[in-house]
Scaffold this motif. Sequence first.
Motif, mmCIF file in Angstrom:
data_model
loop_
_atom_site.group_PDB
_atom_site.id
_atom_site.type_symbol
_atom_site.label_atom_id
_atom_site.label_comp_id
_atom_site.label_asym_id
_atom_site.label_seq_id
_atom_site.Cartn_x
_atom_site.Cartn_y
_atom_site.Cartn_z
ATOM 1 N N SER A 147 35.395 57.277 33.686
ATOM 2 C CA SER A 147 34.474 58.508 33.905
ATOM 3 C C SER A 147 34.323 58.831 35.207
ATOM 4 N N PHE A 148 34.457 60.008 35.304
ATOM 5 C CA PHE A 148 34.295 60.360 37.142
ATOM 6 C C PHE A 148 32.812 60.794 37.529
ATOM 7 N N VAL A 149 32.071 60.993 36.262
ATOM 8 C CA VAL A 149 30.842 61.262 36.678
ATOM 9 C C VAL A 149 29.860 60.023 35.884
ATOM 10 N N LYS A 150 28.897 59.500 36.308
ATOM 11 C CA LYS A 150 28.088 58.767 35.549
ATOM 12 C C LYS A 150 26.613 58.693 35.998
ATOM 13 N N PHE A 151 25.649 58.187 35.333
ATOM 14 C CA PHE A 151 24.377 57.964 35.744
ATOM 15 C C PHE A 151 24.193 56.643 36.455
ATOM 16 N N LEU A 175 37.135 71.286 35.000
ATOM 17 C CA LEU A 175 37.865 72.340 35.444
ATOM 18 C C LEU A 175 38.341 73.158 34.433
ATOM 19 N N THR A 176 38.509 72.962 33.417
ATOM 20 C CA THR A 176 38.959 73.848 32.162
ATOM 21 C C THR A 176 37.779 74.509 31.476
ATOM 22 N N ALA A 177 36.613 73.722 31.533
ATOM 23 C CA ALA A 177 35.498 74.562 30.818
ATOM 24 C C ALA A 177 34.864 75.587 31.933
ATOM 25 N N LEU A 178 34.761 75.296 33.211
ATOM 26 C CA LEU A 178 34.155 75.983 34.016
ATOM 27 C C LEU A 178 34.931 77.160 34.828
ATOM 28 N N ASP A 179 36.269 76.922 34.586
ATOM 29 C CA ASP A 179 37.236 77.670 35.226
ATOM 30 C C ASP A 179 36.951 77.656 36.777
ATOM 31 N N VAL A 180 37.082 76.595 37.513
ATOM 32 C CA VAL A 180 36.593 76.067 38.679
ATOM 33 C C VAL A 180 38.002 75.436 39.061
ATOM 34 N N LYS A 181 38.166 75.413 40.696
ATOM 35 C CA LYS A 181 39.276 74.790 41.206
ATOM 36 C C LYS A 181 38.642 73.137 41.744
ATOM 37 N N GLU A 182 39.677 72.189 41.605
ATOM 38 C CA GLU A 182 39.262 71.021 41.921
ATOM 39 C C GLU A 182 38.631 70.818 43.361
ATOM 40 N N GLU A 183 39.266 71.528 44.352
ATOM 41 C CA GLU A 183 38.658 71.327 45.687
ATOM 42 C C GLU A 183 37.310 71.975 45.754
ATOM 43 N N GLU A 184 37.009 73.024 45.001
ATOM 44 C CA GLU A 184 35.716 73.651 44.683
ATOM 45 C C GLU A 184 34.422 72.432 44.379
ATOM 46 N N VAL A 185 35.126 71.623 43.173
ATOM 47 C CA VAL A 185 34.212 70.726 42.629
ATOM 48 C C VAL A 185 33.917 69.487 43.893
ATOM 49 N N GLU A 209 33.942 69.930 47.026
ATOM 50 C CA GLU A 209 32.791 70.522 47.937
ATOM 51 C C GLU A 209 31.420 70.437 47.512
ATOM 52 N N ILE A 210 31.238 70.792 46.228
ATOM 53 C CA ILE A 210 30.134 70.913 45.558
ATOM 54 C C ILE A 210 29.342 69.666 45.648
ATOM 55 N N TYR A 211 30.232 68.568 45.174
ATOM 56 C CA TYR A 211 29.591 67.236 44.863
ATOM 57 C C TYR A 211 29.583 66.668 46.364
ATOM 58 N N GLN A 212 30.211 67.096 47.438
ATOM 59 C CA GLN A 212 29.886 66.503 48.631
ATOM 60 C C GLN A 212 28.576 67.211 49.160
ATOM 61 N N TYR A 213 28.189 68.244 48.766
ATOM 62 C CA TYR A 213 27.062 69.050 49.072
ATOM 63 C C TYR A 213 25.838 68.346 48.479
ATOM 64 N N VAL A 228 23.462 63.133 44.228
ATOM 65 C CA VAL A 228 24.431 62.329 43.703
ATOM 66 C C VAL A 228 24.912 61.356 44.613
ATOM 67 N N GLN A 229 25.779 60.393 44.306
ATOM 68 C CA GLN A 229 26.553 59.338 45.164
ATOM 69 C C GLN A 229 27.938 59.537 44.666
ATOM 70 N N ILE A 230 28.733 60.096 45.743
ATOM 71 C CA ILE A 230 30.422 59.825 45.398
ATOM 72 C C ILE A 230 30.836 58.496 45.541
ATOM 73 N N ILE A 231 31.210 57.922 44.556
ATOM 74 C CA ILE A 231 31.855 56.364 44.316
ATOM 75 C C ILE A 231 32.992 56.419 44.946
ATOM 76 N N SER A 232 33.947 57.693 44.458
ATOM 77 C CA SER A 232 35.522 57.297 44.916
ATOM 78 C C SER A 232 35.820 59.057 45.125
ATOM 79 N N LYS A 233 36.455 59.214 46.011
ATOM 80 C CA LYS A 233 37.289 60.339 46.344
ATOM 81 C C LYS A 233 38.378 60.822 45.585
ATOM 82 N N ASN A 234 39.308 59.738 45.533
ATOM 83 C CA ASN A 234 40.540 60.018 44.852
ATOM 84 C C ASN A 234 40.876 58.898 43.932
#
Length: 479
Positions: free
Chosen positions: A2-6, A58-68, A70-74, A81-87
């Motif tokens: 899972s790429f997002v978690k609590f 990406l499919t549900a929101l019709d957004v681009k991966e780089e946008e996601v 950037e948003i999570y970085q913000y 949030v905490q970014i555990i892994s970038k790639n």
Amino acid sequence: MSFVKFSNDFLMETFTLVDNFFITQYLPFCDEKQIKVYLYGLFLCTNPSKENSMESLLTALDVKEEEVNEIYQYFEDMGMVQIISKNPLEVKYLSLKRSMQTPKKYKSEKWNDFNIHLQQLFPERMLTPNEYNEYYMFIDDTKIDTDAMLMIVQYCINLKGMSVRYPYILTVARNWVQDGVRTMDDVEAKLEEYDAQKDQITKVLAALGRKGSADIEEKQMFTKWTKTYGYDLGAILTAVKGLKSNKSFKKLDSKLDEFYKLSIFSAEEMDDYQARRDHLIELAISINKSLGIYYQSTDHEIETYIVPWTTKGFSDDALLLIAHQCFITNIRTLDGMGNVVSKFYSKGLLTSESINEYTRIQLERDERIKKIIEATGRSRTVTQTDRDYYSTWTGIWGFDEDIILYAASQSVSRTYPVQYINQLLSQYKSAGITTYEQAVKFRPYDASKIKRDYEEREYTKEELQSIITNLDSLSEADL
């Protein structure tokens, strides 16, 4: 994965729980995409049975991966949030109460003048210690001058009014810092740049059917389009015409992002692409139908898969044929189909005719291999290993079909018939046998029972490496 978690201290329920703190302190200062990504990520956290992946978001929101990204970085910068892994991207949602805790204490003496001027900009309310601390951290991290920071605060107040909050102000400041703004002169230059763009932005707003002026995010978008991407006003207005509904700066931004990724820069290129767009949508839907999958929006699919495939030169019929073949062989994802497309591309097979011909040839070869297997007294399906052996026997060792079939017939009583065929054909090759008649007269030997009448010696590592390295370059004469 899972790429997002609590995190452990984030309350989980059987429904998507949105902390009121997010609604009161963050939501008013987030843009549409930021709100969508935060809430949908929250939904994925609370629904582990759902597909928890970047692709589903990406499919549900019709957004681009780089946008996601950037948003999570913000969000990480804001402590949400905490970014555990970038790639690949893996994100942990944090308690919003924790995000408001002051991680670092500052001596008030250092900031006396800044505090006084900052509070003067907000005569209608008292700033909190946490707000001050956020500004301190930002100034420390970015090394922006305090006077420049105050100018940015004033600019945001002019745009949004006294109710503007520090997350919005720091977002503006962060974007400007990324553009090299550090001093009062830099801020003045940025404001002059916005003023110079005013007439052009007004024309874009008119084309979008809007009155009034652009806000700070929209001005930043326009700067990105013109300065970073290099679009002129004519190209931007052409992109506006391509928006079918809900025309807005954000929709236009997504459209120009799409064009930029596809290396489409002029108005003429945009018109041509728009003319093909409906066709690409139909092609994507047909491919999905052949694969047995469905997406509510095909925008991400077209950008990520369909356009690159067609750019490589694949015809529509070829892609539909590949999709059909993938479905039959239980490959039912776009990524899986992409791997097959890449294999056909490496062989130069870009049309349905060439793919069908290749398939026919491969099936005919499998039939020949099947006869060889049956000649050993066995009955089974053809494997890739069988194909590799057959390619060696015919293409490299140069044996005709009748010799291989004869060798197979001699392996009937063997426990491992294919292994014996390899051994027997190897003896044929060493003996210079090239015809069926010679193969029949040949008496094979058991190499394990032959007495070694040669002198054994030890070889150095360098000698063995030299021989092994040069195996590919040896000729028949050398052997």
